[in-house]
Design a protein around this motif. Structure first.
Motif, short mmCIF file in Angstrom:
data_model
loop_
_atom_site.label_atom_id
_atom_site.label_comp_id
_atom_site.label_asym_id
_atom_site.label_seq_id
_atom_site.Cartn_x
_atom_site.Cartn_y
_atom_site.Cartn_z
N CYS A 66 3.12 22.81 14.01
CA CYS A 66 4.43 22.91 13.38
C CYS A 66 4.28 23.49 11.98
O CYS A 66 3.37 23.15 11.23
N THR A 109 11.61 35.00 14.28
CA THR A 109 11.12 34.49 13.01
C THR A 109 9.89 33.60 13.16
O THR A 109 9.21 33.32 12.18
N ASP A 110 9.61 33.14 14.37
CA ASP A 110 8.50 32.23 14.59
C ASP A 110 7.28 33.00 15.10
O ASP A 110 7.39 34.14 15.57
N ASP A 111 6.12 32.35 15.00
CA ASP A 111 4.91 32.93 15.59
C ASP A 111 5.07 33.02 17.10
O ASP A 111 5.77 32.21 17.72
N GLY A 140 4.70 35.04 12.63
CA GLY A 140 6.02 35.09 12.02
C GLY A 140 5.97 35.03 10.51
O GLY A 140 6.99 35.15 9.84
N GLY A 175 7.97 30.21 20.09
CA GLY A 175 8.52 31.31 19.31
C GLY A 175 9.10 32.41 20.17
O GLY A 175 10.03 33.11 19.75
N HIS A 235 4.82 27.23 9.31
CA HIS A 235 4.56 28.66 9.35
C HIS A 235 3.65 29.15 8.22
O HIS A 235 3.46 30.35 8.09
N ASP A 263 0.28 29.22 15.48
CA ASP A 263 0.04 29.30 16.92
C ASP A 263 -1.40 29.71 17.18
O ASP A 263 -2.03 30.40 16.37
N GLU A 281 12.81 30.93 21.58
CA GLU A 281 13.78 30.30 20.69
C GLU A 281 14.74 31.28 20.05
O GLU A 281 15.64 30.89 19.31
N ASP A 333 0.59 25.30 19.35
CA ASP A 333 1.51 25.61 18.25
C ASP A 333 1.49 24.45 17.25
O ASP A 333 1.89 23.34 17.58
#
Length: 399
Positions: free
Chosen positions: A214, A385-387, A185, A333, A216, A194, A336, A212
């Motif tokens: 926490c 937007t997240d990995d 992400g 990710g 990015h 991740d 979510e 994962d």
């Protein structure tokens, strides 16, 4: 006779940037002539004069263009130019030559000067125009150089990040198919916090993990790699299964940059002859099993995240039904993202619904992870937007 207004020319001159020039010239008459020519052009400028290269070295800060005479007491000809170019930094360099030395001007440009001017053959307008063009050419060259360096750094980073993604340590004759998926992400990044890994031990046991960290950023990406490598080392070293995650937590706590950094993981040890798996989940979404034509989350006993309060992660024994099944392990990710205009998230239940769709059932298993991410992106109204990391482990028909 028609009178022409000078207002447009005056306005244009007022808009010009003040040019900061360093003249390196030991002849006072020539230095006076250059100043007069610049004044004649009417363009804004600041002129500083140095009579030698030694003096010029201390006057280069803030200078945009250097006008260099090739006949100086401490540096003659092209050697003087080379000396100046080595210390000029981002300043453009133009050389001044005599009529009989015009060949030196051509050679000077070949050595790195932006332009050359022949004494006695330029007026004020031509002089200021040549200096401004030289400054812009130098800026263009510097911008191109910086862009090229950025591209090289980006390519190098991409090669390094690709190299840090794991290659499953597994034999093809093991009886299980493994389809990994990874998407960072992080903008312009290939690797995020991740991680996943796959290690075969002996002829009948497959160890898998999805985790994962926490955050990015690049620090989280580096920590994710450290945890993955540590996990692989622990498994290969034969550390008892129930001690692997607690040992991994020790690595996390010693390597993290701040006390508030934590990680979630889901791991499994698959025993192929027994057709079962031991699953451990620490603050992580549960695996989803595809079997008998439907998808359902594993009813796991969930432990707390790694790095908060060291606590053994409970184990959940999973019995597979039949010899056709798949187990999907993933990071949060994937689930979510939004599923509409409100704040409703895909979540585990939504993921299972996607897996039960006819389009998902008709896909080859190897294409399923990419399809899931594409559908999650679509429902989210744009890229997640997240990995996202996934492992799809399958036996037989996989469903």
């Amino acid at each position: 006779m028609t009178e022409r207004s000078l207002a447009p020319r005056t306005y244009a001159m007022e808009q010009l940037e003040r040019l900061r020039i360093l003249l390196v010239e030991d002849d006072e008459g020539d230095a006076f002539l250059v100043r007069e020519l610049l004044t004649e052009a009417g363009a804004p400028f600041e002129l500083t004069v140095a009579t030698s290269l030694r003096e010029a070295r201390g006057l280069l800060v803030g200078v945009e263009c250097v006008l260099l005479d090739l006949g100086l007491p401490d540096a003659e000809g092209i050697d003087g130019l080379r000396t100046l170019l080595a210390v000029a930094g981002g300043a453009a360099v133009c050389v001044l030559t005599g009529r009989s030395d015009e060949h030196l001007g051509v050679q000077a440009v070949a050595e790195g000067a932006q332009d050359y001017l022949v004494k006695g053959q330029v007026d004020g307008v031509l002089l200021i125009r040549s200096l401004r063009y030289a400054v812009e050419r130098k800026r263009a060259l510097e911008n191109a150089r910086r862009l090229r360096e950025a591209e090289l750094r980006e390519a190098e980073s991409a090669r390094l990040e690709r190299g840090l993604l794991p290659k499953p340590l597994k034999r093809d004759d093991f009886g299980l198919a493994v389809e990994p998926f990874y998407r960072s992400g992080r903008a312009m990044g290939l690797l995020g916090g991740d991680f996943y890994d796959v290690v075969q031990i002996g002829d009948d046991r497959l160890h898998v993990i999805v985790g994962d960290v926490c955050g990015h950023g690049v620090d989280e990406a580096a920590l994710g790699v450290e945890l993955r490598v540590a996990w692989r080392a622990l498994v290969l070293a034969g550390v008892p299964d129930e001690q692997v995650l607690s040992s991994l937590e020790q690595v996390l706590m010693s390597e993290r940059r701040a006390r508030e950094v934590f990680a979630t993981v889901a791991s499994a040890v698959i025993d192929l002859p027994a057709n079962r798996a031991t699953v451990r989940v620490a603050g992580h979404p549960p695996p989803v099993v595809l079997s008998g034509g439907r998808a359902a989350p594993v009813a796991v006993r969930t432990g707390i995240v790694l790095g908060v309060r060291p606590t053994p992660t409970p184990a959940t024994e999973l019995e597979f039904d039949g010899d056709d099944w798949s187990m999907l392990m993933y990071t949060d990710g994937l689930i979510e993202g939004r599923t509409g205009a409100g704040n409703e998230r895909l979540d585990v239940s939504g993921l299972c619904k996607l897996l039960d769709e006819p389009d998902a059932r008709d896909l080859p298993l190897r294409a399923l992870p990419q399809w899931l991410v594409s559908r999650a992106d679509e429902d989210n109204g744009g890229p997640l937007t997240d990995d996202v990391a996934m492992l799809l482990i399958s036996r037989g028909g996989g469903r």
